[in-house]
Design an enzyme around this catalytic site. Sequence first.
Site, PDB file in Angstrom:
ATOM      1  N   ALA A  57       0.841  -1.214   0.000  1.00  0.00           N
ATOM      2  CA  ALA A  57       0.000   0.000   0.000  1.00  0.00           C
ATOM      3  C   ALA A  57       0.867   1.252   0.000  1.00  0.00           C
ATOM      4  CB  ALA A  57      -0.938  -0.011   1.210  1.00  0.00           C
TER       5      ALA A  57
ATOM      6  N   GLU B 241      -8.809 -19.846  -4.708  1.00  0.00           N
ATOM      7  CA  GLU B 241      -8.621 -19.962  -3.259  1.00  0.00           C
ATOM      8  C   GLU B 241      -9.969 -20.007  -2.565  1.00  0.00           C
ATOM      9  OE1 GLU B 241      -5.990 -17.043  -1.620  1.00  0.00           O
ATOM     10  OE2 GLU B 241      -4.267 -17.814  -2.712  1.00  0.00           O
TER      11      GLU B 241
ATOM     12  N   ASP C 164       0.341   0.189  15.408  1.00  0.00           N
ATOM     13  CA  ASP C 164       0.749   1.525  15.870  1.00  0.00           C
ATOM     14  C   ASP C 164       0.255   2.652  14.963  1.00  0.00           C
ATOM     15  OD1 ASP C 164       2.589   0.231  14.293  1.00  0.00           O
ATOM     16  OD2 ASP C 164       4.352   1.072  15.260  1.00  0.00           O
TER      17      ASP C 164
ATOM     18  N   HIS D 149      -4.316 -13.630  11.616  1.00  0.00           N
ATOM     19  CA  HIS D 149      -3.742 -13.419  10.274  1.00  0.00           C
ATOM     20  C   HIS D 149      -3.970 -12.019   9.728  1.00  0.00           C
ATOM     21  CE1 HIS D 149      -2.247 -14.528   6.376  1.00  0.00           C
ATOM     22  NE2 HIS D 149      -3.402 -14.339   5.771  1.00  0.00           N
TER      23      HIS D 149
ATOM     24  N   ARG E 220     -12.552 -11.203   5.576  1.00  0.00           N
ATOM     25  CA  ARG E 220     -11.897 -10.914   4.296  1.00  0.00           C
ATOM     26  C   ARG E 220     -11.871 -12.143   3.383  1.00  0.00           C
ATOM     27  NH1 ARG E 220      -5.963 -11.224   2.576  1.00  0.00           N
ATOM     28  NH2 ARG E 220      -5.813 -12.623   4.345  1.00  0.00           N
TER      29      ARG E 220
HETATM   30  C1  LIG Z   1       1.964 -14.768   5.824  1.00  0.00           C
HETATM   31  C2  LIG Z   1       0.968 -13.893   5.097  1.00  0.00           C
HETATM   32  C3  LIG Z   1       0.443 -14.291   3.888  1.00  0.00           C
HETATM   33  C4  LIG Z   1      -0.459 -13.490   3.194  1.00  0.00           C
HETATM   34  N1  LIG Z   1      -0.908 -13.874   1.984  1.00  0.00           N
HETATM   35  C5  LIG Z   1      -1.710 -13.038   1.271  1.00  0.00           C
HETATM   36  C6  LIG Z   1      -2.089 -13.354  -0.058  1.00  0.00           C
HETATM   37  O1  LIG Z   1      -1.723 -14.372  -0.607  1.00  0.00           O
HETATM   38  N2  LIG Z   1      -2.889 -12.468  -0.728  1.00  0.00           N
HETATM   39  C7  LIG Z   1      -3.328 -11.288  -0.160  1.00  0.00           C
HETATM   40  O2  LIG Z   1      -4.035 -10.519  -0.815  1.00  0.00           O
HETATM   41  N3  LIG Z   1      -2.963 -10.981   1.113  1.00  0.00           N
HETATM   42  C8  LIG Z   1      -2.160 -11.805   1.815  1.00  0.00           C
HETATM   43  N4  LIG Z   1      -1.790 -11.459   3.086  1.00  0.00           N
HETATM   44  C9  LIG Z   1      -2.242 -10.173   3.628  1.00  0.00           C
HETATM   45  C10 LIG Z   1      -1.470  -9.055   2.950  1.00  0.00           C
HETATM   46  O3  LIG Z   1      -0.150  -9.454   2.759  1.00  0.00           O
HETATM   47  C11 LIG Z   1      -1.485  -7.785   3.761  1.00  0.00           C
HETATM   48  O4  LIG Z   1      -2.769  -7.483   4.219  1.00  0.00           O
HETATM   49  C12 LIG Z   1      -1.009  -6.619   2.931  1.00  0.00           C
HETATM   50  O5  LIG Z   1       0.175  -6.953   2.250  1.00  0.00           O
HETATM   51  C13 LIG Z   1      -0.793  -5.429   3.826  1.00  0.00           C
HETATM   52  O6  LIG Z   1      -0.059  -4.472   3.134  1.00  0.00           O
HETATM   53  P1  LIG Z   1       0.127  -3.037   3.748  1.00  0.00           P
HETATM   54  O7  LIG Z   1       0.966  -2.290   2.791  1.00  0.00           O
HETATM   55  O8  LIG Z   1      -1.183  -2.484   4.136  1.00  0.00           O
HETATM   56  O9  LIG Z   1       0.914  -3.299   5.130  1.00  0.00           O
HETATM   57  P2  LIG Z   1       2.295  -4.034   5.360  1.00  0.00           P
HETATM   58  O10 LIG Z   1       2.744  -4.749   4.177  1.00  0.00           O
HETATM   59  O11 LIG Z   1       2.179  -4.802   6.622  1.00  0.00           O
HETATM   60  O12 LIG Z   1       3.289  -2.828   5.599  1.00  0.00           O
HETATM   61  C14 LIG Z   1       3.226  -2.057   6.773  1.00  0.00           C
HETATM   62  C15 LIG Z   1       4.434  -1.164   6.817  1.00  0.00           C
HETATM   63  O13 LIG Z   1       4.264  -0.160   7.806  1.00  0.00           O
HETATM   64  C16 LIG Z   1       5.460  -0.011   8.550  1.00  0.00           C
HETATM   65  N5  LIG Z   1       5.091   0.575   9.850  1.00  0.00           N
HETATM   66  C17 LIG Z   1       4.154   0.139  10.727  1.00  0.00           C
HETATM   67  N6  LIG Z   1       4.106   0.972  11.792  1.00  0.00           N
HETATM   68  C18 LIG Z   1       5.033   1.947  11.576  1.00  0.00           C
HETATM   69  C19 LIG Z   1       5.470   3.066  12.323  1.00  0.00           C
HETATM   70  N7  LIG Z   1       4.949   3.388  13.504  1.00  0.00           N
HETATM   71  N8  LIG Z   1       6.462   3.837  11.807  1.00  0.00           N
HETATM   72  C20 LIG Z   1       7.022   3.531  10.604  1.00  0.00           C
HETATM   73  N9  LIG Z   1       6.644   2.465   9.856  1.00  0.00           N
HETATM   74  C21 LIG Z   1       5.663   1.693  10.342  1.00  0.00           C
HETATM   75  C22 LIG Z   1       6.025  -1.415   8.601  1.00  0.00           C
HETATM   76  O14 LIG Z   1       7.396  -1.393   8.882  1.00  0.00           O
HETATM   77  C23 LIG Z   1       5.732  -1.879   7.165  1.00  0.00           C
HETATM   78  O15 LIG Z   1       6.716  -1.427   6.291  1.00  0.00           O
HETATM   79  C24 LIG Z   1      -0.877 -12.260   3.777  1.00  0.00           C
HETATM   80  C25 LIG Z   1      -0.357 -11.855   4.999  1.00  0.00           C
HETATM   81  C26 LIG Z   1       0.558 -12.644   5.661  1.00  0.00           C
HETATM   82  C27 LIG Z   1       1.114 -12.180   6.978  1.00  0.00           C
END
Ligand SMILES: Cc1cc2nc3c(=O)[nH]c(=O)nc-3n(C[C@H](O)[C@H](O)[C@H](O)COP(=O)(O)OP(=O)(O)OC[C@H]3O[C@@H](n4cnc5c(N)ncnc54)[C@H](O)[C@@H]3O)c2cc1C
Length: 510
Positions: free
Chosen positions: A28, A126, A219, A351, A386
Amino acid sequence: MKRYLYSGETENLKREQCDVLVIGSGIAGLYSALHINPEHKVMIVTKTKVDGSNSWLAQGGIASVIAPDDFFDSHIEDTLVAGAGLCDRKAVEVLVDEGPKNIQELIADNVPFDHNPEGDLEITREGGHSHRRIVHAGGDATGRETTKRLGEIAMSKKNIEVKFETYMVDILTDEKGVCGALVNDGEYKIIECRNMILATGGIGHIYLSSTNPAGAIGDGICSAARAGAEIFGMELVQFHPTTLAIGSMENSERAFLISEAVRGEGGILRNQRGEAFMQGKHPRADLAPRDIVTRAILSEMKKEHLDNVWLDVSSMDEEFFKHRFPTIYQKCHDEGIDVPREYIPIRPSQHYQMGGIQTDLDGKTNVEGLYAAGECAWTGIHGANRLASNSMLECLVFGRRAAEYINGHFRTSEGGVKAGRDESTGKCSEIDNKQLEVRKIVSEYANAVRTRKGLAEGKKLMDEISEKADKLKLVNPEDYDYYNMVCTAKMILDGANERKESIGAHYIED
Ligand SMILES: Cc1cc2nc3c(=O)[nH]c(=O)nc-3n(C[C@H](O)[C@H](O)[C@H](O)COP(=O)(O)OP(=O)(O)OC[C@H]3O[C@@H](n4cnc5c(N)ncnc54)[C@H](O)[C@@H]3O)c2cc1C
């Protein structure tokens, strides 16, 4: 709840400026940063290295209507059914309609999606999906391959600066809304900005067993709440039915996921007697929505007094399994499980967080200049549960929409930002080793199967802890982690007590 975590002096802090501040380097954060107009200076602040996100760990793939025999209405319907009546239909339509163009963009950006020997995109199925619509990369390493590629592109852009290992402590606001953030990268700094996208991911590590990395403690959601943003649905926590059951839950760093795609390719859940216990429980059997499969597994475990059930993957031949699921194949063999011949011991773990910072369809929160995208946001697309592989799609569709909205409604920075501070006088030394206490309470009382009595008890305990935590003086990132974990846990238990109906992942047994 405290307004600020930072309790130091505010006059002499170093200052930096940017046009758009993105917090988080998962899909994201990276994808939204890449869609900000190149004339704007973007800073991505992330508290870990590039591999410290949920995005990096994602296995199965990204859902989208790509296959010629698939339909938009079918993806919408599957998402609504999984969401158990709590989805926002308009948001789901946007997600599904705008999915394919974002997948096409990833393909154009050279994300290495898997192809079959004929050269066509491989598309799998899936749980909860009525059609094959999941694209994947590196077999079962879709998240890693996508994050790596988007990270490379972001770092090659002149207008984007990525600051790794930098903790966003507080969001700063004034009478015009967002005006910056207080961060710590070894020293405290103010980053001045009038446009901020929170892409801080999930909350998993506040549970004893989760597929999320240690930094996922909510956080970003807590800092948004402290800055006045509305939060919705924190009680809606998804448990994945199939994580590798090795060792005790309490000591495990992170539960290893056995992707739903393994069941999509023919894996079958079996109990101690070898029975395929999902048959007859749901029309889609092993591919039923996650909350249903999770509860069926927990019920089998309880009935038989077991720590796990098993996933039978013997219908796949070894070469296929090794090629299709290289990460899972390797992990099982490292743990001494001879897949696909031997059954894989599995149990459910936390998860995904459906709830989060409430946004509209452009990622806008109720705080001027503050946007949220990805797992930390509540857009209404997941409802109470989800649908598999919709979350990376959400990161793409709504991360991009937030960036495009900012491009059209850009707020210019003015400088002169004031940082606020917390004046509490308690001792931070009282925090030592308290994280485990919070994790145990949430795991016991706000798990996949809940009771009214347990939720009331859990809330009482968290209220007491939270009241004490509010009085503490916090001085370093470990203290902030503790406080944020307390806030996240309290929001989950408060929400779970307020929501009277049993719905989707918020399942109340009594
Ligand atoms: C093992 C696993 C398998 C998955 N498989 C799938 C799948 O096959 N398909 C699917 O659609 N989804 C899957 N998901 C879910 C999906 O991966 C996540 O919901 C999605 O990637 C979240 O992306 P994001 O960018 O919102 O957050 P994230 O990718 O979690 O990124 C969060 C970021 O914020 C940073 N951050 C957090 N707090 C702070 C702070 N206070 N200060 C600075 N930085 C901070 C972290 O360091 C990180 O870089 C899976 C999740 C897991 C754990």
